[in-house]
Enzyme design. Sequence first.
Site, PDB file in Angstrom:
ATOM      1  CG  ASN A  73      58.906  -4.229  -2.736  1.00 12.45           C
ATOM      2  OD1 ASN A  73      59.755  -5.087  -2.476  1.00 12.45           O
ATOM      3  ND2 ASN A  73      58.632  -3.247  -1.901  1.00 12.45           N
ATOM      4  NE  ARG A  74      58.092  -8.961  -9.789  1.00 14.67           N
ATOM      5  CZ  ARG A  74      57.035  -9.761  -9.959  1.00 14.67           C
ATOM      6  NH1 ARG A  74      56.891 -10.840  -9.200  1.00 14.67           N
ATOM      7  NH2 ARG A  74      56.142  -9.478 -10.876  1.00 14.67           N
TER       8      ARG A  74
END
Length: 222
Positions: free
Chosen positions: A30-31
């Site tokens: 994920n970011r």
Amino acid sequence: SGQQLLAGRTVLVSAGGTREAIDPVRYIGNRSSGKMGYALARAARALGAQVTLVTTAPLPDPSGIATVRVESAAQMQQEMTDRFATSDITLMAAAVADFAPAEVAKHKIKKQPDTTGLDLQLQKTPDILASLGKRKRSDQFLLGFAAETDDLLKNASAKLAAKGADMFAANDVSNPAIGFGSDNNRVTLLTKDEDPLQLETASKDDLALNILKQIAIKLRDN
Ligand code: C5P
């Protein structure tokens, strides 16, 4: 400021997004940058605490902080659980994957000329914060983070109750100027008994100090 508000306290922080292996070369990620967690760890240290950081982020070890490197939600759960009982304050800033591949392929998954897709079976990861919330003693403090795109306060206060945390820092990730990857952030602090407290938009470092000062006040008043 030279204030040693957390002198003699132990602080445990998680940071970064977990990586869930698909095969030896691929993962689901994920970011999350890990910046908020590192800022919290540094701020706790600056306030005099003894700090341990459990992190997935590709950032250098912060000085004066015991740093433990992990990759997956399962590994993070293990390292956080092992250290939780001896932590006065635990800050769960990591973006833990909600789902991970049910099985990790032993060999790199190959595509054939005639394959058009791939079915990947996912299963739920452990909720680390909720499991720490169940073990928490009354002398311990547990903070969670809620990144929401809508109904910020409603969703975050539901999580506060469901996960057994003492405080949630809620932030609106639909606003690109704050949150993921950004150096600035704005959070609202939610607790069971008090009104929501919106902290000023600030650098993640200043915000981390502000959050820890609020926690130190709560611990002192207990
Ligand atoms: O439910 P949600 O993922 O929005 O909750 C966010 C909070 O819960 C964060 O503090 C995050 O670190 C924690 N969390 C966790 N384990 C999970 C999912 C979230 O500890 N599997």
